[in-house]
Design an enzyme around this catalytic site. Sequence first.
Site, PDB file in Angstrom:
ATOM      1  N   GLU A   1      -0.297  10.556  88.669  1.00 19.64           N
ATOM      2  CA  GLU A   1      -1.345   9.948  89.480  1.00 19.64           C
ATOM      3  C   GLU A   1      -2.261   9.124  88.579  1.00 19.64           C
ATOM      4  OE1 GLU A   1      -1.815  13.149  93.124  1.00 19.64           O
ATOM      5  OE2 GLU A   1      -3.333  13.101  91.545  1.00 19.64           O
TER       6      GLU A   1
ATOM      7  N   CYS B   1      -3.563  23.907  96.493  1.00 15.72           N
ATOM      8  CA  CYS B   1      -3.613  22.618  95.804  1.00 15.72           C
ATOM      9  C   CYS B   1      -2.369  21.767  96.016  1.00 15.72           C
ATOM     10  CB  CYS B   1      -3.915  22.821  94.329  1.00 15.72           C
ATOM     11  SG  CYS B   1      -5.670  23.223  94.062  1.00 15.72           S
TER      12      CYS B   1
ATOM     13  N   SER C   1      -3.987   9.236  93.176  1.00 10.97           N
ATOM     14  CA  SER C   1      -4.610  10.450  93.684  1.00 10.97           C
ATOM     15  C   SER C   1      -5.132  10.227  95.093  1.00 10.97           C
ATOM     16  CB  SER C   1      -5.778  10.833  92.762  1.00 10.97           C
ATOM     17  OG  SER C   1      -6.606  11.795  93.373  1.00 10.97           O
TER      18      SER C   1
END
Length: 552
Positions: A440, A119, A466
Amino acid sequence: MRSDEIKHGVVKAPHRALLKALGVTDKDLEKPFIAVVNSYTSMVPGHIHLNRVADAVKAGVRSGGGTPFEFNTIAVCDGLSMGHEGMRYSLPSRDIVADSIEIVVQAHRFDGMVLITNCDKVTPGMLMAAARLEIPSLVVTGGPMLSGTLNGKRVGYVSVFEGVGEVASGKLSEEELKSLEEVACPGCGSCNGMFTANTMACVTEALGMSQPGCATATAVSAMKLRIAKESGERIVGLVQEDLKPSEIMTLKAFENAIMVDLAIGGSTNAVLHLLAIGNEVGVPLSLNLFDKLGRQVPHICNMIPSGPYALENLNSAGGIPAVMKELSSLLHLDAITVTGKSIEENIKKAAVKDAEVIRPLTNPVHQQGGIAILSGNLAPSGAVVKTAAISDKMLTHSGPALVFDSEEDSMEAILNREVKADDVIVIRYEGPKGGPGMREMLSPTATISGMGLSESVVLITDGRFSGATRGPCIGHVSPEAAEGGPIALLKSGDIIEINIPKRTLNVELSDEELRNRKKLWKPKQQRIRRGYLVRYSSLVQSADVGCILKVS
């Protein structure tokens, strides 16, 4: 070998005794000690399968002639932390990942390491650790999630976020949104589009730090496990050859990685992360390099969220080796990789299997790369925008500012339908220091998109967007509001001009007016008064240098 410091000689008998408590044999002691750094957690879909990947890596290490030892580091899911206070911890976790790996590897004197990640902040954090530790290292990314399907249409994580906006605008019922959330994320892996996690996996492969094909091999595939086992075998070879990260992560390698990022229309967050990784390995990068290459490299992969293709499509089309084969006239083909071979050797047999997914240089999606660097009196030190996700009609825009001092305030206004066509939404005091943590902004951008305003409204922030964002969204505005940057001086109604082809971001205010406003500006009191974010805010530097931390 470094591990000799804890296993050879009479004075190391106590150390060997402790190792033997783990089941280590005398034969194991003679082999290279390999750290298998696993970011497995049962909380994060991108990481829930990484124990299987780690088992394959360890099997490979053993068959390659090494002795594996596994330890864990943290992982934050940006999707789960999105839209609330938890997102303040996402970017700061990058440094915790790097620091935790440094601590364990240095304390236990490993000879090499395999870094298992997936991630957004974990992958760059692990690459920062590899650069800092300068021992043979290899990355295995966990692979993308498969797409979901609803009514014969491909869906994914971002579909649900945009669905919230569709509910707000009456285009979708709550029952339909419920059906969407049930199928959007069908299993393990990083979310299905060219969001930050998959962007960084592709960048890692292009940088030469993971095996060919690793970035796009899906999380549920046997291909992923085979690559993991081969990576475990290969790390032993890297130790024997003493091939270190600094010999792989050179300026040529970073330029290759940037060019691949531009070609695939990757996340703007890759800019922050590559700057930070370059800083750790001693390769100075700048926003100017991204802009220079962005004008030279075409955008050839039309990936979700701006296009129709998911990561499984890119994998079937040949993956990053095929992308690099198509870009070969632009790349540094002599750059060395973890395979011990050059990029040219690695991609020799690669081929584009679907020219719609990986388009030829002669027929790109866009003539220039998917990221642009803007500057002007609103962003003297730069700002970043994902051009791949913007319609042609919004490449230039002029409109009144609608200014908010937090993401939450902007969301309240958006959901109350206070935003009109042509508005320029400004979300400030969300930068690395001022946030703190540089959140974000997927909630406002996805909601705007779901409401059908992504081709008439611009969003600007000193925070981040994002990788799942689409539309005219300009982030990383530097200097940030907390440092008194021009974004802090804006008032609602000020006219903001954006010209992406000319790379400019300006507010229609004279230098004198900006100076007068600056005299009246006062810093805001920090939102966070205790804990890690206070320390982070005191150390973090500006987005234009990658949000790296001061070392003294």
